[in-house]
Design an enzyme around this catalytic site. Structure first.
Site, mmCIF file in Angstrom:
data_model
loop_
_atom_site.group_PDB
_atom_site.id
_atom_site.type_symbol
_atom_site.label_atom_id
_atom_site.label_comp_id
_atom_site.label_asym_id
_atom_site.label_seq_id
_atom_site.Cartn_x
_atom_site.Cartn_y
_atom_site.Cartn_z
ATOM 1 N N TYR A 138 36.352 -9.531 -16.838
ATOM 2 C CA TYR A 138 36.846 -10.156 -18.068
ATOM 3 C C TYR A 138 35.876 -9.935 -19.223
ATOM 4 C CZ TYR A 138 40.352 -12.794 -15.457
ATOM 5 O OH TYR A 138 41.420 -13.166 -14.679
ATOM 6 N N LYS A 195 20.990 -38.357 -0.980
ATOM 7 C CA LYS A 195 21.998 -38.718 -1.984
ATOM 8 C C LYS A 195 22.825 -37.485 -2.319
ATOM 9 C CE LYS A 195 18.647 -38.114 -5.707
ATOM 10 N NZ LYS A 195 18.921 -37.821 -7.090
HETATM 11 C C1 PLP Z 1 14.274 -42.303 -7.001
HETATM 12 C C2 PLP Z 1 14.229 -40.911 -6.458
HETATM 13 N N1 PLP Z 1 13.313 -40.609 -5.526
HETATM 14 C C3 PLP Z 1 13.195 -39.364 -5.012
HETATM 15 C C4 PLP Z 1 14.026 -38.355 -5.432
HETATM 16 C C5 PLP Z 1 13.863 -36.981 -4.850
HETATM 17 O O1 PLP Z 1 13.481 -36.071 -5.832
HETATM 18 P P1 PLP Z 1 13.240 -34.539 -5.466
HETATM 19 O O2 PLP Z 1 14.562 -34.002 -5.038
HETATM 20 O O3 PLP Z 1 12.788 -33.929 -6.737
HETATM 21 O O4 PLP Z 1 12.257 -34.535 -4.379
HETATM 22 C C6 PLP Z 1 14.975 -38.625 -6.413
HETATM 23 C C7 PLP Z 1 15.833 -37.541 -6.898
HETATM 24 O O5 PLP Z 1 16.150 -37.401 -8.027
HETATM 25 C C8 PLP Z 1 15.089 -39.936 -6.928
HETATM 26 O O6 PLP Z 1 15.995 -40.238 -7.851
#
Ligand code: PLP
Length: 375
Positions: free
Chosen positions: A261, A35
């Site tokens: 800055y 994602k």
């Molecule tokens: C439903 C779900 N599963 C798995 C993950 C993976 O999590 P991580 O990156 O902490 O392994 C996420 C990430 O937020 C998630 O939303």
């Protein structure tokens, strides 16, 4: 000549980290979580490194289409399910599996006309209180789904709120077992922290925690989910991204002179500093502290030093004292691996800036060119 900043995605590191997930959960299948454009690395760029996964999990339908466009025929899971009824048409067309976390999604499925029944992951809210059915509503949702001709198979999932922290996952696992322990179907529970920690210190003998699917995200990209308690090195993870730039200016400061800055840094003695072509418009956190002792870490020619002064839009400044041979054009690694092999984890930089590696890797801006290290 282009501005000398480059983000590099390391395919060997992705493969190594994916293998680590497999070692931690040898009986499970592995969703590579891609994602947010593969946590900022780019879906198309990481694909070759992660094609050894059993499936790809994400939440944006356009990203799912991109994974299919790469030729991936295996499972793809929409972690938040569909957002509106017509999304189900894309699920049917592309064979996407989808989470079901609220009743409307079941209504939409019931009204959906499809020749190919769907595989769904019914989500239990076991305490995170974001998405999912509460335990008392879980069984009726399961029964409703089970009665639909549009549904081929129901798997069960939940997500942990504290897998990386002191509260842990035991309370949520117990709730999952109470709410769903006797229901048939494959399970998916573990994110990176739960996958790593459960392998190191199993919660309970015989509990199918890492079965049937694990969902590692951050660990695949080389981040330690529980930094600073454990580091990427502790978990044997390799950085999948290097953000590197170069020294484009050198200043010899006299004692008492300031830099940047707001003049937030004053040289306590004569000091050689390097000006680096990287700033917050590249995604480097503006709130990273500067200072000889407390500044965010950085590698110059593979040697660890710190940023001094304020991070500006296009530049930041670093102390060159530990690297006297460094000068114009010297390599600067903001996070990742230097040409010499030295590693600066994104977690350390994030920690210094009061955030987490997840945020930094997702925040590299579009003006930064990317390359791929195929190994
Ligand atoms: C439903 C779900 N599963 C798995 C993950 C993976 O999590 P991580 O990156 O902490 O392994 C996420 C990430 O937020 C998630 O939303």
């Amino acid at each position: 000549m282009p501005r000398p900043i480059l983000a590099t995605v390391h395919l060997p590191a992705l493969r190594h980290n994916l293998d680590r997930a497999r070692q931690c959960a040898p009986d499970a299948r592995v969703w590579a979580i891609v994602k947010a454009n593969a946590y900022g690395h780019g879906i198309e760029r990481v694909f070759d490194g992660l094609r050894g996964a059993d499936g790809f999990a994400l939440l944006d339908l356009a990203e799912a289409e991109r994974v299919r466009a790469l030729g991936w025929r295996g499972p793809i899971l929409l972690l938040e399910g569909v957002f509106e009824p017509r999304d189900l048409e894309l699920c049917s067309r592309l064979g996407l599996w989808h989470a079901v976390h609220r009743n409307e999604q079941i209504d939409w499925l019931a009204a959906h006309k499809t020749h190919t029944p769907h595989r769904v992951f019914l989500k239990l809210n076991s305490g995170m209180n974001r998405l999912g059915f509460r335990p008392e509503a879980f069984r009726s949702a399961w029964a409703r789904l089970g009665a639909l001709p549009q549904v081929e198979e129901i798997s069960l999932m939940t997500h942990f709120s504290d897998a990386d922290g002191p509260r842990g996952i035991a309370h949520q696992v117990a709730l999952f077992q109470r709410a769903a322990g006797d229901l048939p179907g494959e399970r998916s529970l573990c994110n990176s922290a739960a996958t790593l920690r459960n392998a190191a210190d199993p919660l309970a003998e015989g509990l199918p925690l890492a079965a049937d699917w694990v969902r590692p995200g951050i660990m695949v990209y080389g981040g330690a989910p529980d930094h600073p308690q454990r580091t990427a090195a502790d978990w044997n993870l390799q950085p999948a991204m290097t953000l590197a730039s170069r020294v484009i200016g050198v200043q010899d400061l006299a004692e008492g002179e300031t830099v940047g800055y707001g003049s937030t840094f004053t040289a306590p003695r004569t000091l050689r500093i390097g000006v680096v072509a990287c700033g917050y418009a590249d995604g480097y956190p503006r709130h990273a502290p500067g200072g000889l002792e407390t500044g965010a870490p950085v590698l110059v020619d593979g040697v660890r030093t710190r940023i001094v002064g304020r991070v500006s839009m296009d530049m930041l400044t670093v102390d060159l004292t530990p690297v006297p041979q460094a000068g114009l054009n010297s390599e600067v690694v903001l996070w990742g691996r230097s040409a010499s092999g030295a590693v600066l984890t994104i977690d350390e930089v994030a920690h210094a800036a009061g955030t987490i590696g997840y945020e930094l890797m997702c925040a590299v801006t579009p003006r930064v060119p990317f390359g791929v290290d195929a190994g």
